[in-house]
Design a protein around this motif. Structure first.
Motif, PDB file in Angstrom:
ATOM      1  N   ARG A  43      53.536 -98.059 -18.919  1.00  0.00           N
ATOM      2  CA  ARG A  43      54.732 -98.809 -19.288  1.00  0.00           C
ATOM      3  C   ARG A  43      54.326-100.220 -19.682  1.00  0.00           C
ATOM      4  NH1 ARG A  43      59.733 -97.137 -17.684  1.00  0.00           N
ATOM      5  NH2 ARG A  43      59.809 -95.075 -16.758  1.00  0.00           N
ATOM      6  N   CYS A  44      55.156-100.853 -20.530  1.00  0.00           N
ATOM      7  CA  CYS A  44      54.904-102.239 -20.899  1.00  0.00           C
ATOM      8  C   CYS A  44      55.069-103.107 -19.649  1.00  0.00           C
ATOM      9  CB  CYS A  44      55.894-102.686 -21.971  1.00  0.00           C
ATOM     10  SG  CYS A  44      55.882-104.465 -22.252  1.00  0.00           S
ATOM     11  N   PRO A  45      54.072-103.969 -19.325  1.00  0.00           N
ATOM     12  CA  PRO A  45      54.188-104.807 -18.126  1.00  0.00           C
ATOM     13  C   PRO A  45      55.323-105.834 -18.243  1.00  0.00           C
ATOM     14  CG  PRO A  45      52.087-105.209 -19.262  1.00  0.00           C
ATOM     15  CD  PRO A  45      52.791-104.112 -20.002  1.00  0.00           C
ATOM     16  N   SER A  46      55.767-106.138 -19.456  1.00  0.00           N
ATOM     17  CA  SER A  46      56.829-107.131 -19.620  1.00  0.00           C
ATOM     18  C   SER A  46      58.219-106.513 -19.530  1.00  0.00           C
ATOM     19  CB  SER A  46      56.693-107.845 -20.970  1.00  0.00           C
ATOM     20  OG  SER A  46      55.467-108.514 -21.034  1.00  0.00           O
ATOM     21  N   CYS A  47      58.486-105.427 -20.307  1.00  0.00           N
ATOM     22  CA  CYS A  47      59.851-104.902 -20.389  1.00  0.00           C
ATOM     23  C   CYS A  47      59.986-103.516 -19.770  1.00  0.00           C
ATOM     24  CB  CYS A  47      60.321-104.863 -21.846  1.00  0.00           C
ATOM     25  SG  CYS A  47      59.502-103.597 -22.826  1.00  0.00           S
ATOM     26  N   ASP A  48      58.856-102.951 -19.264  1.00  0.00           N
ATOM     27  CA  ASP A  48      58.890-101.664 -18.575  1.00  0.00           C
ATOM     28  C   ASP A  48      59.205-100.474 -19.498  1.00  0.00           C
ATOM     29  OD1 ASP A  48      58.203-100.778 -16.013  1.00  0.00           O
ATOM     30  OD2 ASP A  48      60.274-100.231 -15.568  1.00  0.00           O
ATOM     31  N   ARG A  68      51.576-106.096 -30.454  1.00  0.00           N
ATOM     32  CA  ARG A  68      52.823-106.432 -29.747  1.00  0.00           C
ATOM     33  C   ARG A  68      53.520-105.161 -29.252  1.00  0.00           C
ATOM     34  NH1 ARG A  68      53.766-111.354 -29.546  1.00  0.00           N
ATOM     35  NH2 ARG A  68      52.735-112.791 -30.976  1.00  0.00           N
ATOM     36  N   CYS A  69      54.242-105.301 -28.116  1.00  0.00           N
ATOM     37  CA  CYS A  69      55.028-104.182 -27.595  1.00  0.00           C
ATOM     38  C   CYS A  69      56.131-103.854 -28.593  1.00  0.00           C
ATOM     39  CB  CYS A  69      55.632-104.564 -26.236  1.00  0.00           C
ATOM     40  SG  CYS A  69      56.901-103.417 -25.666  1.00  0.00           S
ATOM     41  N   ALA A  70      56.339-102.537 -28.859  1.00  0.00           N
ATOM     42  CA  ALA A  70      57.344-102.120 -29.841  1.00  0.00           C
ATOM     43  C   ALA A  70      58.762-102.444 -29.379  1.00  0.00           C
ATOM     44  CB  ALA A  70      57.223-100.616 -30.105  1.00  0.00           C
ATOM     45  N   SER A  71      58.976-102.526 -28.057  1.00  0.00           N
ATOM     46  CA  SER A  71      60.317-102.779 -27.538  1.00  0.00           C
ATOM     47  C   SER A  71      60.635-104.264 -27.429  1.00  0.00           C
ATOM     48  CB  SER A  71      60.492-102.135 -26.169  1.00  0.00           C
ATOM     49  OG  SER A  71      60.257-100.752 -26.244  1.00  0.00           O
ATOM     50  N   CYS A  72      59.775-105.026 -26.746  1.00  0.00           N
ATOM     51  CA  CYS A  72      60.124-106.415 -26.441  1.00  0.00           C
ATOM     52  C   CYS A  72      59.285-107.425 -27.205  1.00  0.00           C
ATOM     53  CB  CYS A  72      60.006-106.666 -24.931  1.00  0.00           C
ATOM     54  SG  CYS A  72      58.304-106.705 -24.343  1.00  0.00           S
ATOM     55  N   GLY A  73      58.246-106.974 -27.891  1.00  0.00           N
ATOM     56  CA  GLY A  73      57.452-107.908 -28.691  1.00  0.00           C
ATOM     57  C   GLY A  73      56.432-108.703 -27.893  1.00  0.00           C
TER      58      GLY A  73
HETATM   59 ZN   LIG Z   1      57.603-104.580 -23.779  1.00  0.00          ZN
END
Ligand SMILES: [Zn+2]
Length: 276
Positions: A43-48, A68-73
């Motif tokens: 999971r993304c450590p920032s937005c899960d 960059r994360c596809a969800s939160c950048g």
């Molecule tokens: Zn993210």
């Protein structure tokens, strides 16, 4: 002499295999010191947000996502593709060494377990180097299984036709290097960690299989590299006399010098003595 077409196929396959293993090592290096189970989904450590399968392709996904994360950048560290590329390079180097440097009478069945043993050593080398740099530890969970894995693969190689004397040398190399580091640790407990002693046995086995030249060069190179780096840090005032610099990465780097160049260096050195 290996057919060039076969050699290219082997090297490309080793590189791709290295990318996949490197991707797994990123997970190990991130989760093991933090005590997170390896089986949990990423999971993304920032937005899960869960990491989708197409976002898990080594290097390519990182480039496609532009880091960059596809969800939160949130930015994804360049360390991930760097570790994947480094592991691929290490695997290609081992394959190259197996194809061209190891003197074998043709490509016999006994070569396969030996190559797997050194690929395995390359993989744990990458993981242990990063974890030691990150948290100054060499986890037992990685170091201890290496004993049965390496000795098992070398035993299999002997069953398939390799020289049993090499297995005896591997065991002796492991004992010698373990004992050497144990003495160092007893003499100066601040300088060596218990993990370094346990790792020394593993590296001694891998070096001993190749011969005493590899073992001596591999062990000596670790202290040479560590010493030069330590002096450079002191000279540039980046570190004081008490700064704890992990020694594991130098042991590992030294061992690989011993594996790839140990015999050549030992021959050159003895030639130097006896010619002069
Ligand atoms: Zn993210």
């Amino acid at each position: 002499m290996t057919d060039p077409a076969v050699a290219v196929f082997v090297l490309v396959f080793a590189g791709l295999f290295g990318l996949v293993i490197g991707s797994f090592l990123n997970v190990v290096v991130y989760r093991m010191p933090a005590g997170i189970p390896l089986t949990r989904e990423s999971r993304c450590p920032s937005c899960d947000a869960p990491v989708r399968p197409w976002q898990n392709v080594p290097v390519i996904s990182w480039l496609a996502l532009r880091g960059r994360c596809a969800s939160c950048g949130a930015s994804i560290s360049t360390r991930y593709p760097a570790v994947e590329l480094a592991t691929a390079a290490a695997f290609v180097a081992v394959a190259w060494w197996a194809l061209y440097a190891v003197e074998e009478p043709g490509f016999t069945a006994s070569v396969a377990p030996v190559v797997i043993a050194y690929l395995y050593l390359a993989a744990i080398s990458v993981a242990l180097t990063l974890i030691d740099l990150d948290v100054h530890r060499l986890p037992n969970a990685i170091v201890l299984p290496a004993y049965p894995v390496l000795l098992g693969l070398f035993t299999l190689a002997c069953v398939l036709g390799a020289d049993w004397a090499a297995l005896l040398q591997a065991v002796a190399g492991g004992i010698v290097l373990y004992a050497f580091y144990l003495v160092l640790r007893l003499v100066r407990p601040a300088g060596m960690g218990g993990g370094d002693v346990k790792l020394a046995g593993v590296l001694g086995i891998a070096l001993g299989w190749l011969g005493w030249g590899a073992l001596v060069v591999g062990a000596f190179a670790a202290f040479l590299l560590g010493g030069v780096f330590g002096l450079a840090l002191l000279a540039t005032k980046r570190a004081g006399r008490k700064t704890a610099i992990p020694f594991g990465p130098w042991m590992i780097a030294g061992a690989w010098i011993g594996i790839f160049a140990g015999d050549a260096v030992a021959r050159w050195y003895t030639g130097l003595i006896f010619a002069g």
